[in-house]
Design a protein around this motif. Structure first.
Motif, PDB file in Angstrom:
ATOM      1  N   UNK A  58      10.379   3.822  -6.467  1.00 35.22           N
ATOM      2  CA  UNK A  58      11.642   3.173  -6.842  1.00 35.22           C
ATOM      3  C   UNK A  58      12.438   2.726  -5.626  1.00 35.22           C
ATOM      4  N   UNK A  59      12.069   3.207  -4.443  1.00 36.39           N
ATOM      5  CA  UNK A  59      12.868   2.924  -3.250  1.00 36.39           C
ATOM      6  C   UNK A  59      12.068   2.338  -2.085  1.00 36.39           C
ATOM      7  N   UNK A  60      10.754   2.538  -2.071  1.00 32.76           N
ATOM      8  CA  UNK A  60       9.946   2.101  -0.927  1.00 32.76           C
ATOM      9  C   UNK A  60       8.974   1.000  -1.354  1.00 32.76           C
ATOM     10  N   UNK A  61       8.522   0.215  -0.355  1.00 33.87           N
ATOM     11  CA  UNK A  61       7.560  -0.860  -0.592  1.00 33.87           C
ATOM     12  C   UNK A  61       6.174  -0.444  -0.091  1.00 33.87           C
ATOM     13  N   UNK A  62       5.150  -1.014  -0.715  1.00 32.96           N
ATOM     14  CA  UNK A  62       3.783  -0.787  -0.229  1.00 32.96           C
ATOM     15  C   UNK A  62       3.549  -1.663   0.991  1.00 32.96           C
ATOM     16  N   UNK A  63       3.156  -1.049   2.094  1.00 33.04           N
ATOM     17  CA  UNK A  63       3.012  -1.772   3.354  1.00 33.04           C
ATOM     18  C   UNK A  63       1.563  -1.876   3.819  1.00 33.04           C
ATOM     19  N   UNK A  64       0.676  -1.038   3.277  1.00 34.35           N
ATOM     20  CA  UNK A  64      -0.714  -1.080   3.728  1.00 34.35           C
ATOM     21  C   UNK A  64      -1.644  -0.630   2.606  1.00 34.35           C
ATOM     22  N   UNK A 108     -25.920  -4.510   9.565  1.00 31.06           N
ATOM     23  CA  UNK A 108     -24.520  -4.095   9.488  1.00 31.06           C
ATOM     24  C   UNK A 108     -23.905  -4.615   8.194  1.00 31.06           C
ATOM     25  N   UNK A 109     -23.073  -3.783   7.588  1.00 27.00           N
ATOM     26  CA  UNK A 109     -22.355  -4.186   6.385  1.00 27.00           C
ATOM     27  C   UNK A 109     -20.900  -3.770   6.517  1.00 27.00           C
ATOM     28  N   UNK A 110     -20.048  -4.359   5.692  1.00 28.80           N
ATOM     29  CA  UNK A 110     -18.630  -4.010   5.701  1.00 28.80           C
ATOM     30  C   UNK A 110     -18.456  -2.622   5.099  1.00 28.80           C
ATOM     31  N   UNK A 111     -17.702  -1.783   5.799  1.00 37.73           N
ATOM     32  CA  UNK A 111     -17.471  -0.411   5.326  1.00 37.73           C
ATOM     33  C   UNK A 111     -16.033  -0.180   4.868  1.00 37.73           C
ATOM     34  N   UNK A 112     -15.090  -0.982   5.392  1.00 35.31           N
ATOM     35  CA  UNK A 112     -13.677  -0.757   5.054  1.00 35.31           C
ATOM     36  C   UNK A 112     -12.884  -2.038   5.281  1.00 35.31           C
ATOM     37  N   UNK A 113     -11.933  -2.290   4.378  1.00 29.55           N
ATOM     38  CA  UNK A 113     -11.030  -3.434   4.503  1.00 29.55           C
ATOM     39  C   UNK A 113      -9.602  -2.908   4.480  1.00 29.55           C
ATOM     40  N   UNK A 114      -8.792  -3.344   5.439  1.00 30.40           N
ATOM     41  CA  UNK A 114      -7.403  -2.887   5.531  1.00 30.40           C
ATOM     42  C   UNK A 114      -6.468  -4.085   5.534  1.00 30.40           C
ATOM     43  N   UNK A 115      -5.546  -4.105   4.568  1.00 35.11           N
ATOM     44  CA  UNK A 115      -4.498  -5.130   4.527  1.00 35.11           C
ATOM     45  C   UNK A 115      -3.188  -4.487   4.974  1.00 35.11           C
ATOM     46  N   UNK A 152       3.184   3.611   1.814  1.00 33.28           N
ATOM     47  CA  UNK A 152       4.522   3.084   1.529  1.00 33.28           C
ATOM     48  C   UNK A 152       5.364   3.023   2.802  1.00 33.28           C
ATOM     49  N   UNK A 153       6.453   2.261   2.717  1.00 35.22           N
ATOM     50  CA  UNK A 153       7.331   2.077   3.884  1.00 35.22           C
ATOM     51  C   UNK A 153       8.039   3.364   4.290  1.00 35.22           C
ATOM     52  N   UNK A 154       8.130   4.354   3.380  1.00 32.50           N
ATOM     53  CA  UNK A 154       8.767   5.623   3.740  1.00 32.50           C
ATOM     54  C   UNK A 154       7.763   6.624   4.312  1.00 32.50           C
ATOM     55  N   UNK A 155       6.516   6.194   4.540  1.00 34.53           N
ATOM     56  CA  UNK A 155       5.502   7.063   5.113  1.00 34.53           C
ATOM     57  C   UNK A 155       4.642   7.775   4.090  1.00 34.53           C
ATOM     58  N   UNK A 156       4.989   7.697   2.819  1.00 32.28           N
ATOM     59  CA  UNK A 156       4.192   8.346   1.788  1.00 32.28           C
ATOM     60  C   UNK A 156       2.857   7.616   1.615  1.00 32.28           C
ATOM     61  N   UNK A 157       1.776   8.376   1.456  1.00 38.26           N
ATOM     62  CA  UNK A 157       0.444   7.814   1.277  1.00 38.26           C
ATOM     63  C   UNK A 157      -0.120   8.294  -0.059  1.00 38.26           C
ATOM     64  N   UNK A 158      -0.423   7.351  -0.915  1.00 37.22           N
ATOM     65  CA  UNK A 158      -1.038   7.672  -2.198  1.00 37.22           C
ATOM     66  C   UNK A 158      -2.545   7.499  -2.068  1.00 37.22           C
ATOM     67  N   UNK A 159      -3.294   8.564  -2.343  1.00 36.10           N
ATOM     68  CA  UNK A 159      -4.745   8.567  -2.157  1.00 36.10           C
ATOM     69  C   UNK A 159      -5.438   8.392  -3.513  1.00 36.10           C
ATOM     70  N   UNK A 160      -5.907   7.178  -3.770  1.00 36.79           N
ATOM     71  CA  UNK A 160      -6.660   6.891  -4.988  1.00 36.79           C
ATOM     72  C   UNK A 160      -8.153   7.070  -4.672  1.00 36.79           C
ATOM     73  N   UNK A 161      -8.627   8.319  -4.751  1.00 31.73           N
ATOM     74  CA  UNK A 161      -9.960   8.631  -4.231  1.00 31.73           C
ATOM     75  C   UNK A 161     -10.829   9.420  -5.207  1.00 31.73           C
ATOM     76  N   UNK A 162     -10.307   9.801  -6.353  1.00 27.79           N
ATOM     77  CA  UNK A 162     -11.086  10.630  -7.271  1.00 27.79           C
ATOM     78  C   UNK A 162     -12.069   9.782  -8.071  1.00 27.79           C
ATOM     79  N   UNK A 163     -13.320  10.244  -8.154  1.00 30.57           N
ATOM     80  CA  UNK A 163     -14.358   9.535  -8.888  1.00 30.57           C
ATOM     81  C   UNK A 163     -14.282   9.865 -10.377  1.00 30.57           C
ATOM     82  N   UNK A 164     -14.880   9.014 -11.221  1.00 30.62           N
ATOM     83  CA  UNK A 164     -14.830   9.265 -12.670  1.00 30.62           C
ATOM     84  C   UNK A 164     -15.408  10.622 -13.023  1.00 30.62           C
TER      85      UNK A 164
END
Length: 242
Positions: A58-64, A108-115, A152-164
């Motif tokens: 509600x207060x921070x923006x996604x930066x990465x 060689x293949x792509x392993x990670x993409x960072x925006x 997020x811009x406040x330093x919080x990191x949300x880890x979407x890493x859990x497999x089905x």
């Protein structure tokens, strides 16, 4: 007496509402998470996919946004589409055996993409952003799980890493999942030369029939012309007198 009954009914309704609110509060569905769109594609093919990122703060923006491609499903060709206000960095890794793409062997293949958001850009509260990529040929696996980090811009990191989960229930912080289906078999089966010959025979027959029809039409027109000419000559011939 009637007023007391109405008051009791109103109180009961408020109590039921409070209980329903509490129950719904505990049973509320999981919040929005990072997904890949579309969520299904064919093995061996190419496709355009977008990582859809909602902003849950509600207060921070996604930066990465960091998207890790699965190690058990290497993809030979991966390219990104420019996103206004964002920079992109691509990391690669070695693979053995190599991945074949259009007859070439890639080690060689792509392993990670960072925006990363530049300047005042970012996914603000109440908004979402899509990050498109093109990938292929897609590997011969049933699923591709893209573990993702949202910063997020406040330093919080949300880890979407859990497999089905095996039971089909969605985990608390699910990773984006792309389901891959087996490619459809070729429409033309092996040894399909006979239908082709039949098609050629049909085409030849159609050509002969068309030629005969045209010849008949020409003959008919010629007959009409000759008949008209004979009739014209008959009208111009002098009538004999007795």
């Amino acid at each position: 007496m009637i007023r007391l009954r109405r008051t009791a009914s109103a109180a009961a309704a408020l109590a039921l509402g409070a209980v329903a609110t509490a129950v719904l509060g505990f049973a509320a569905p999981a919040s929005a998470h990072v997904t890949v769109d579309p969520q299904e594609a064919a093995q061996g093919g190419y496709g355009r996919f977008a990582f859809r990122v909602p902003n849950e703060s509600d207060t921070a923006s996604t930066r990465k946004l960091e998207v890790v491609l699965p190690e058990n499903a290497p993809v030979g060709s991966v390219s990104t589409m420019p996103v206004p206000g964002w920079t992109v960095a691509v990391e690669k890794r070695k693979v053995d055996p190599p991945v074949e793409v259009h007859g070439s062997q890639l080690s060689e293949v792509v392993s990670k993409i960072t925006w990363t958001a530049a300047g005042n850009a970012g996914v603000k509260p109440g908004q979402f952003q899509e990050f498109p990529v093109s990938m292929g040929p897609l590997p011969q696996v049933e699923t591709m799980v893209f573990k993702t980090l949202q910063t997020y811009s406040d330093g919080n990191v949300q880890r979407w890493i859990e497999e089905p989960l095996p039971g089909g229930e969605e985990p608390e912080t699910p990773a984006p999942v792309l389901t891959l289906t087996a490619a459809s078999p070729s429409a033309a089966p092996t040894g399909a030369a006979a239908p082709q010959a039949d098609d050629d025979d049909d085409a030849e027959s159609d050509g002969v029939a068309t030629g005969l029809a045209v010849a008949g039409l020409v003959a008919g027109v010629g007959g009409l012309l000759l008949g008209g000419l004979a009739f014209s000559r008959t009208r111009r011939a002098p009538t004999s007198r007795e």
